[in-house]
Design an enzyme around this catalytic site. Sequence first.
Site, mmCIF file in Angstrom:
data_model
loop_
_atom_site.group_PDB
_atom_site.id
_atom_site.type_symbol
_atom_site.label_atom_id
_atom_site.label_comp_id
_atom_site.label_asym_id
_atom_site.label_seq_id
_atom_site.Cartn_x
_atom_site.Cartn_y
_atom_site.Cartn_z
ATOM 1 N N SER A 303 0.834 -1.201 0.000
ATOM 2 C CA SER A 303 0.000 0.000 0.000
ATOM 3 C C SER A 303 0.864 1.244 0.000
ATOM 4 O O SER A 303 1.868 1.330 0.717
ATOM 5 C CB SER A 303 -0.927 0.012 1.224
ATOM 6 O OG SER A 303 -0.175 -0.080 2.418
ATOM 7 N N ASP A 339 -3.028 4.844 -3.720
ATOM 8 C CA ASP A 339 -4.222 5.579 -3.313
ATOM 9 C C ASP A 339 -4.135 7.055 -3.665
ATOM 10 O O ASP A 339 -5.097 7.792 -3.449
ATOM 11 C CB ASP A 339 -4.443 5.419 -1.804
ATOM 12 C CG ASP A 339 -5.902 5.113 -1.476
ATOM 13 O OD1 ASP A 339 -6.594 4.538 -2.335
ATOM 14 O OD2 ASP A 339 -6.337 5.453 -0.366
ATOM 15 N N LYS A 480 -9.672 5.610 3.637
ATOM 16 C CA LYS A 480 -8.200 5.630 3.708
ATOM 17 C C LYS A 480 -7.596 4.250 3.450
ATOM 18 O O LYS A 480 -7.941 3.573 2.495
ATOM 19 C CB LYS A 480 -7.774 6.207 5.057
ATOM 20 C CG LYS A 480 -8.242 7.652 5.254
ATOM 21 C CD LYS A 480 -7.769 8.234 6.560
ATOM 22 C CE LYS A 480 -8.251 9.681 6.722
ATOM 23 N NZ LYS A 480 -7.819 10.281 7.994
ATOM 24 N N ASP A 743 -5.914 -2.020 11.895
ATOM 25 C CA ASP A 743 -5.309 -3.322 12.125
ATOM 26 C C ASP A 743 -5.824 -3.968 13.415
ATOM 27 O O ASP A 743 -6.185 -5.153 13.423
ATOM 28 C CB ASP A 743 -3.787 -3.195 12.149
ATOM 29 C CG ASP A 743 -3.315 -2.001 12.972
ATOM 30 O OD1 ASP A 743 -4.162 -1.359 13.615
ATOM 31 O OD2 ASP A 743 -2.111 -1.713 12.984
#
Length: 1042
Positions: A303, A339, A480, A743
């Site tokens: 990511s 992103d 996000k 997480d």
Amino acid sequence: MAGLYTGSHGRHAQHGTDEDDGVVQTHANATSKSKTCNICGDEIDLKENGEMFVACHVCGFPVCQPCYDYERAEGQQSCPQCHTRYKRHKGCRRVEGDEEDVEDEFEDDFQLKNPTHQTSEHNVIGDYSHHEIHINGGAIPSVAGSGKDFDGEKEAYTSEEWKERVEKWKTRQEKRGLVTKPEDGGNDQDDDDYFRVAEARQPLWRKVPIPSRLISPYRIVIVIRLVILCFFFHFRILTPAYDAFPLWLISVICEIWFGVSWILDQFPKWLPITRETYLDRLALRFEREGEPSKLLPVDFFVSSVDPLKEPPIITANTVLSILSVDYPVEKVSCYVSDDGASMLLFDALAETAEFARRWVPFCKKYSIEPRAPEFYFSEKIDYLKDKVQPTFVKDRRAMKREYEEFKVRINALVSKAQKKPEEGWVMQDGTPWPGNNTRDHPGMIQVYLGAEGALDIEGKELPRLVYVSREKRPGYQHHKKAGAMNALIRVSAVLTNAPFMLNLDCDHYVNNSKAVREAMCFLMDPQVGKKLCYVQFPQRFDGIDRHDRYANRNVVFFDINMKGLDGIQGPVYVGTGCVFNRQALYGYDPPASEKRAKMTCDCWPKWCCCCCGGPRKPKSKKKGLKALLGLGGLYSKKKKMMGKQYTRKASGPAFDLEEIEEGFEGYDDLEKSSLMSQKNFEKRFGMSPVFIASTLMEEGGRPEGSSPTALIKEAIHVISCGYEEKTEWGKELGWIYGSITEDILTGFKMHCRGWRSVYCTPKRAAFKGSAPINLSDRLHQVLRWALGSVEIFLSRHCPLWYGYGGKLKWLERLAYINTIVYPFTSIALVAYCTLPAVCLLTGKFIVPTLNNLASIWFIALFISIIATGVLELRWSGVSIEDWWRNEQFWVIGGVSAHLFAVFQGLLKVLAGVDTNFTVTSKTADDSEFGELYLFKWTTLLIPPTTLIIINIVGVVAGISGAINNGYGSWGPLFGKLFFAFWVIVHLYPFLKGLMGRQNRTPTIVVLWSILLASIFSLVWVRIDPFLPKQTGPILKQCGVDC
């Protein structure tokens, strides 16, 4: 290289999968006729009488005969499920503890009258050549019989015939793996093959408990400390300091909170364990010579958000380390999430794919470690160690030169990206870059390498590399990082659908090329693999100063707390370096353990069967029709989903939902409604038949006959911004939304469903990353973590009240509660660190005069705290320096980042006000660890700076007062000074961070220190608010001599 695929805001064509009915039927029939051993994965053979071998007659837990013999000879000698001691079967070796009245049925192997019952050598060999997974079968059955039957049978043969028959029996037993081969028998090649098969049958991993000599004293001290803590609180509450009652009350409240926090942190470490893997056995079991590899595929997720803040060269190194892992290339796929829709990262990945054609074969040819070129070439070690190929030096020099040229090309891309043209970025073919508007752009997918991509310079296939940028439109919530990871789940399911997924941050590279194999030792274990939601690796870091001033390595958490959680239900998910079971992220429950079969009998009429085990339900013909179509598994899953219990029990064939609807003719309304209920999959997973079909494939894989173009179009659809609307994504599926620390929330949801996780700590660190070594950056990192914990505390997923009907263990719940309440400790910590200065300036103290008994409790408490820490370091192997740095930064972070996180979280959740604390950068040194001395002013520095100043002023004022008041005032002063020095010593790394290098104190720190110290001193000299004010008339000398 395939072209860039982009999507639009509209719906794309749906593509499903087709299955042949005949294949489904064959699979179902095969499953119904055979059972699989739950230990080694082999099929359980039939006995000579045609019946299935049953190891345990109590619960019927499926175990094959080799595993049964091994368990009796070398293991626990009991059933793994019900723990009942195994009884000896006929023809099996006796072990200690067997009942004496059990007859040895050795003669069953030497039947005279019915020789057809004997298993031919040809059949035995055929059976064993079919299997790929075996368990150790080193048990040696007895060859000596007893009794008249045995003697009579022996007399029926001549001595030569009898000897020949015994040798044939021994050979047959050796083929079955039930007897060890004699040392002087056979040739060397046969011996090697025999022992290789025996080794492959061994377990892939083992649990290594902490030795009793280390863990038992540790537990005893914990209990003693808890008892002492209770007596200490009893004394503190019942003996208030009336002359400083407010100070006493504040101190007692803080100490009680610290005690509760210690319990939440300490008791989840009650059962620490470590684990050991056997990679050689994994290779022997799943990668047999001359056969295709049976290792399951893995999808890697990387990511990235902003390549200008996350340098593309670092991301490129992470991708190169993934592409060169020691794993079958056709089973590795790397997905990079952008992103920020940056053309810089898009072009950097194109350069990375080209360089990988040379880097990957170089790494595999010479077994390079680590396989990230930036870190490999910068290592200060003897790179010629263990290298024997004469061409290595020449190839290494050439590769280093090519990597430097690669870095220059990446630097040129970064330099070009600094200035965006007014008309926007343009691709090489002249078309505008679709992501020029980072907040309003279509979804983009680019496949660089893989089956249809370029090969390496040796003509070999490379792993698949895919660039993914999900669609973004104004007015949509994108969530996000959690939203980006969920988009990668869906894209990978459509394109490759590997059963396991490994996620890494863009700055974490693969340091151990065998890390995936380490995880497979657990996830592919036939006994526990199906119940594991993920395998978590510890985080290790590069570029940290030797003293680790701000506890960046976080060694105490990764080497103590995580090992403790591994002994309960598994470690928490820490956001990176984790291998997931895809089925766990889909919201399914772990497979239920096989229940004990109910006892039934035919001796009573049917109407009274309710007393003997329940009514017997006749099998419906409609159920047979569903089994024929392969829908039985889907229907059972649907019923579980409707009840919010998503249990995954068996894999079923994948069907396009539209195809299922076409087969409804010929069924009654009830059956039709049951099949139509499959449409609820769309409400759960979204409107993609191809993705829904992939969720029903436990072993992964793509649908047969699907074209790559159709799959790309479907992948574009599943990353559209409106795909997750009115679905359970982010609520029950994938990464959970609702906190910036997604997480912790994601792992918590999986543990609540009953999944287990495993903590894998190989000798060579699996992954390494970069950590902020600067004080301000470190505090902002801790602020983000603490803010996420506060958000979870104020949400419906708070462990204090969520998931009590699930399968979360109590000690695991205590650990999760600790992860979300620790920021609130900052309030008590700030108050407690202020008390020493107030006590020194007022002459008061939080404890009245101590008697002998009270002194004993204070001393015992300090000794127990020290003993707990020392014993914890003994069993964990953590150094005392790392432990002390962790204690110091607990105070530093508690009085700064955690405090701001509490108020910021309350404002964000309750008032909807989102506040951010900016960091201002100054110049830094270019020397090694120069960033360590970089000073960045931020509001997070104000509270600890103030605490240091007032405590230093308090120490000066206290010593000055003792000097003025004489010898008698020194005794009460020692307790206050110890209290103040405790605060100053814990905040010393913070003070050192403010001072920078020697003689280079920032001007702003000097001004703040002088200003605050002067104001505080002047105010204290002018006003003492703790002295009692005089009441009544003020008496003054009149001046008259009376």
